[in-house]
Design an enzyme around this catalytic site. Structure first.
Site, short mmCIF file in Angstrom:
data_model
loop_
_atom_site.label_atom_id
_atom_site.label_comp_id
_atom_site.label_asym_id
_atom_site.label_seq_id
_atom_site.Cartn_x
_atom_site.Cartn_y
_atom_site.Cartn_z
N ARG A 134 -6.83 -2.13 -6.04
CA ARG A 134 -6.23 -3.27 -5.07
C ARG A 134 -6.87 -4.40 -4.58
NH1 ARG A 134 -2.08 -1.18 -0.81
NH2 ARG A 134 -3.55 0.08 -0.25
N ARG B 254 6.22 6.18 10.07
CA ARG B 254 5.20 7.04 9.51
C ARG B 254 4.93 8.44 10.11
NH1 ARG B 254 1.81 2.62 7.39
NH2 ARG B 254 0.07 3.34 5.88
N ARG C 50 -9.44 -4.33 0.44
CA ARG C 50 -9.23 -4.07 1.83
C ARG C 50 -9.99 -3.04 2.22
NH1 ARG C 50 -2.97 -2.00 2.55
NH2 ARG C 50 -3.91 -0.44 3.57
N LYS D 157 4.31 -0.11 -2.21
CA LYS D 157 5.43 -0.37 -1.29
C LYS D 157 5.12 -2.08 -0.87
CE LYS D 157 4.04 2.58 1.85
NZ LYS D 157 3.01 3.08 1.21
N ARG E 175 -6.44 8.81 4.09
CA ARG E 175 -5.11 8.07 4.19
C ARG E 175 -4.02 9.15 3.48
NH1 ARG E 175 -6.51 2.62 2.03
NH2 ARG E 175 -3.99 2.29 2.02
P1 AMP Z 1 -0.66 -0.03 5.32
O1 AMP Z 1 -0.88 -1.52 5.11
O2 AMP Z 1 0.78 0.41 5.51
O3 AMP Z 1 -1.39 0.87 4.42
O4 AMP Z 1 -1.23 0.64 6.65
C1 AMP Z 1 -2.72 0.03 7.01
C2 AMP Z 1 -3.07 0.95 8.21
O5 AMP Z 1 -2.30 0.36 9.43
C3 AMP Z 1 -2.58 2.39 8.39
O6 AMP Z 1 -3.76 3.28 7.61
C4 AMP Z 1 -2.51 2.68 9.92
O7 AMP Z 1 -3.66 2.81 10.51
C5 AMP Z 1 -1.89 1.29 10.24
N1 AMP Z 1 -0.49 1.48 10.19
C6 AMP Z 1 0.33 0.84 9.68
N2 AMP Z 1 1.81 1.12 9.80
C7 AMP Z 1 1.59 2.20 10.93
C8 AMP Z 1 2.63 3.21 11.29
N3 AMP Z 1 3.96 3.03 11.25
N4 AMP Z 1 2.15 3.91 12.36
C9 AMP Z 1 0.71 4.24 12.65
N5 AMP Z 1 0.11 3.33 12.01
C10 AMP Z 1 0.45 2.60 11.05
#
Ligand code: AMP
Length: 227
Positions: free
Chosen positions: A125, A91, A168, A16, A179
């Site tokens: 990644r 989410r 990360r 994404k 996740r």
């Molecule tokens: P990502 O970079 O999208 O994988 O997001 C990394 C982390 O940020 C996730 O595992 C959540 O802890 C938090 N996070 C990101 N977007 C959201 C969202 N829309 N709702 C809740 N937590 C989020």
């Protein structure tokens, strides 16, 4: 055409972030990643950053109220007038419901790939610690899938800003699996929500970004052609 409000949907590590960042300049709309916003706040050591850091470390979702506030204030910026690409938002059903009160979604591009590929991709990644640009060291060739690595020109350094490439903190096997479970329990059910409104286009991920970005761009162009 009035707006291009797009969600790039899919499990963690499905691409994404990479695809959104490449599609954003092509489409002339901003890439909005709630994960990137949280990581930037953590790096700044802001109050919000301090609050969400422990959650991101273990892959737990940030509470809906905080996420919605962030999205609301981001959408007030001028660059969102023509639309946006959401990456990692919404989410939860609560986030989708709350968002519906603010604006409408025009298209959900749903990236489809199997769990073993997700795990391999996420473990490989690398991101730039300064600008967040994404790389990948995996070379995946199986089940009709051909995803070559996405390497920087200089090992360990970002092509865009020269920053160091790191993994990360939440890209380790245990946390990726957590996740993925969170995605299946809390996020995947959103597909039913958008399916009812006939907004979803499924796109299997079978290639690297050089193949996937034009493919997704084609899906988006086709969808908005008649609008
Ligand atoms: P990502 O970079 O999208 O994988 O997001 C990394 C982390 O940020 C996730 O595992 C959540 O802890 C938090 N996070 C990101 N977007 C959201 C969202 N829309 N709702 C809740 N937590 C989020």
């Amino acid at each position: 055409m009035s707006s291009m409000n797009i969600i790039l949907f899919g499990p963690p590590g499905s691409g994404k972030g990479t695809y959104s960042s490449k599609l954003s300049p092509i489409l002339g709309i901003p890439h909005i990643s709630t994960g990137d916003i949280f990581r930037a706040e953590i790096a700044k050591k802001s109050e919000l950053g301090k609050k969400v850091e422990p959650l991101l470390k273990v892959g737990t979702l940030v509470d809906d109220k905080t996420v919605i506030e962030i999205i609301k204030s981001r959408l007030k910026e001028k660059d969102c007038k023509k639309g946006f690409i959401f990456d990692g938002f919404p989410r939860t059903l609560e986030q989708a419901n709350e968002f519906q009160k603010i604006a409408k979604i025009d298209l959900v591009v749903n990236l489809v790939l199997e769990d073993d590929i997700i795990l391999e991709k996420a473990l490989a990644r690398r991101i730039c610690e300064k600008c967040g640009n994404i790389y990948n060291v995996a070379d995946i060739k199986r089940k009709g899938i051909k995803m070559p690595p996405l390497l920087p020109k200089v090992v360990g350094k970002c092509d865009k800003c020269g920053g160091n490439l790191i993994q990360r903190k939440d890209d380790n096997e245990k946390i990726i699996m957590d996740r993925l479970n969170t995605y299946k329990k809390q996020t995947e059910p959103l597909l039913k929500y958008y399916k009812k409104e006939k907004l979803i286009k499924d796109v299997p991920v079978t290639m690297g970004p050089e193949g996937m970005v034009p493919l997704i761009h084609g899906v988006i162009k086709e969808h908005f052609k008649s609008k």
